[in-house]
Scaffold this active site. Structure first.
Site, short mmCIF file in Angstrom:
data_model
loop_
_atom_site.label_atom_id
_atom_site.label_comp_id
_atom_site.label_asym_id
_atom_site.label_seq_id
_atom_site.Cartn_x
_atom_site.Cartn_y
_atom_site.Cartn_z
N HIS A 27 1.70 29.40 -5.52
CA HIS A 27 1.91 27.99 -5.83
C HIS A 27 0.94 27.51 -6.93
CE1 HIS A 27 2.86 23.83 -5.45
NE2 HIS A 27 2.04 23.49 -4.49
N CYS B 206 2.43 17.98 -7.68
CA CYS B 206 2.90 19.35 -7.49
C CYS B 206 4.37 19.53 -7.88
CB CYS B 206 2.68 19.78 -6.04
SG CYS B 206 0.93 19.90 -5.63
N LYS C 99 4.55 29.71 -0.58
CA LYS C 99 3.63 30.36 0.35
C LYS C 99 3.25 31.77 -0.10
CE LYS C 99 1.25 31.63 3.79
NZ LYS C 99 0.49 32.41 2.81
#
Lengths: 383, 383
Positions: A332, A84, A328
């Site tokens: 994402h 990520c 959030k």
């Protein structure tokens, strides 16, 4: 670094479910926006941050795809993958290319297209960030690994799940003014408390969404900075790793890679946590926000949730975080998020953040985390 | 580059079907061998070249996995993907890290584990190097795209398939003396002529095998070179891209990225094709060997097959290529092959190539190609 590197252009697509756009179109759009912003037409290199191309999209060779689509051939082009944190690692690669003198102008783009696959397929693909032999092959998903962290944190601090609400609420509050954010509706503490659980104790409002998006930055040396640029200097850049398996760590609540990458970036920039005006944090889950703030030296375990409840991390607080909505609420798209953070920090430091502007905004920290802290990428940016 | 970069350690696993080893074990083995060769125990960074982790192994975050497995935490760690050129691009990333001053000692490792999936799954995964929208989703496999190139070449040059035999034969001949090669049996022109066709006109003996392996190199600046090292300098390093789709090229037989990457690397090194003593070529298919030799300026279309038949590219010929067996016979674990080429060139330049030694061996070109020339990575190495 042997020479200073500056960010002179930024671009981003809205984050959301882009049913009519693929990796090619999303990436090209962000790259073209960044080049237009810099008023630069050609680059020497393109570094693409992307995590799921192979597992979800049937497309590797993503950097070449984007260099081709954006009309940048025959530029150097390769993909960077760090789970990520891929988008931030691509910016790191571009900074090294310019600092080394290998290239004069480089573009780093983070791109992810997650909504073309089933939710089960995406869940399996996200679990490729974890240890295949010792974690994911036994059924642990990325969310459930985060749930283990959150449960342990609640146990050690004797805090209820509801104490994490301020992180989600501030992210949605900040996203409300960001036209590129996925979720622009504020949420209440009650909504947080009563939301559906994804993997107990993680609820749907603790977690960043599955989505699509791309963000890009143009980097160059001082020699290429022009009068029309508002150059933002990368004064610190660092990457640190930790065990890929959570079970191998002496304290799973200590995100050592986050701490090390931040302290190294601070050292390079010659600053301390107190000197940071805003922090784009990796708030993929509320628990990760709390652990990041602690690891980077911004808060202590004993008071981070309390300080969040007091509003210290809100836009007008002591240390604004997730200023455009964060992972959030802005969204994402995993391999793109690290690049979005840097784009947003640049807008803040330029004073171009509009309704999301924080003051003062002279020095920012961005931090992108992959694989529950097995890798972390930190950048200190300065106006 | 702002400062010179040297290779001071190399390591490699045998190439083959390693049913008892995964990405973790293969990569760790090569990294540990390279560090032992350099007599270095810790590095600042690990860059992993890998293509199929997401599509085949259920494992991304590969660089962290290997840094963890090799005991190199908390080193910087990320993966580089450039289709079949991933291993060479990882060496490029490591060279930029050292040249930029961001890191002092870095290890680049190429790793691929292809034999844990069905042949159909591997074929689909390899096709992720091609254009998903305009090529692979319509059923074109990686081999069939190469077959289009070879058929066109045979048409334009009026040469039969058999004229490509010398490339496969010399690769197997060179591999015979390489204990790490997958195929150590010489092949005859008759075997080549009568072998089974995979995608007409490409036969099984035109094509590199599906296999597993890992290779690693340790890079550092001049300050870190020690008396026991036999440092090999990276005097040229370049990457160039071309359209990802073959249909978008004006001449599909002109591997422009190969030509550009080689000429840029030559320019950086201040040399010409005539100054190269050996060439580790990307001989994934015999047609790609021919096109690479042409693109890099080593041969002309009118005579490259004839020169191959005369033995000019054999170990004792004018320009030895694939000196340890190349992708064809040493084997082609895709994301690792570019690193194997560099390891092998270093052994040649050190004079440590044993029965595979070519003379003279003062300057080598390595070139790794991804996606039918959509990306190419070239390095000039000097003793």
């Amino acid at each position: 670094m042997m020479r200073d590197v500056y960010i002179v252009g930024v671009g981003q697509t809205p984050v959301g479910e882009h049913w009519d756009l693929g990796l090619r179109e999303l990436g090209r759009s962000a790259v073209e926006d960044a080049l237009a912003d810099a008023r630069i037409e050609a680059v020497d290199a393109l570094y693409a941050g992307n995590m799921l191309g192979g597992a979800v999209n049937g497309q590797e060779n993503v950097a070449t795809l984007l260099a081709d689509a954006a009309g940048l051939l025959p530029a150097e082009a390769w993909k960077v993958e760090a789970a990520c944190a891929s988008g931030a690692a691509a910016v790191r690669a571009a900074a090294m290319a310019v600092a080394s003198g290998a290239q004069e102008i480089a573009v780093a783009v983070g791109v992810e297209k997650m909504t073309d696959a089933s939710s089960a397929a995406v869940s399996a693909a996200l679990a490729t960030a974890a240890d295949q032999d010792y974690e994911s092959s036994h059924g642990l998903s990325f969310v459930s690994l985060s749930a283990l962290l959150m449960r342990r944190y609640m146990h050690e601090t004797e805090q209820p799940r509801e104490a994490f609400a301020p992180f989600a609420m501030l992210a949605h509050q900040n996203a409300a003014a960001n036209p590129r954010a996925m979720f622009r509706e504020p949420i209440s503490a009650e909504a947080f408390a009563t939301c559906a659980l994804v993997a107990d104790p993680i609820g749907i409002l603790d977690a960043a969404p599955v989505c699509d998006g791309a963000a890009a930055v143009v980097l160059c040396s001082k020699d290429t900075v022009r009068a029309h640029h508002k150059p933002i200097r990368i004064s610190g850049s660092a990457v640190a790793s930790d065990t890929i398996s959570l079970a191998a760590r002496p304290d799973i609540l200590n995100l050592r890679s986050a701490g090390r990458s931040a302290s190294r970036a601070f050292a390079a920039a010659g600053c301390n946590p107190e000197d940071i005006d805003l922090f784009e944090a990796h708030d993929a889950f509320t628990i990760i926000t709390a652990l990041s703030l602690e690891a980077c030296g911004f808060a202590k375990r004993s008071d981070v949730l309390k300080r969040a409840a007091e509003g210290q991390f809100s836009r007008t607080g002591l240390l604004p975080i997730s200023t455009f909505g964060g992972l959030k609420a802005r969204g994402h798209p995993v391999g793109a998020s690290g690049a979005y953070q840097i784009v947003e920090a640049v807008l803040q430091l330029r004073g171009e953040a509009g309704l999301n502007q924080v003051r003062p905004a002279r020095r920012a920290l961005t931090q992108s985390i992959g694989g529950h802290g097995s890798i972390a990428v930190a950048h200190v940016l300065e106006a």
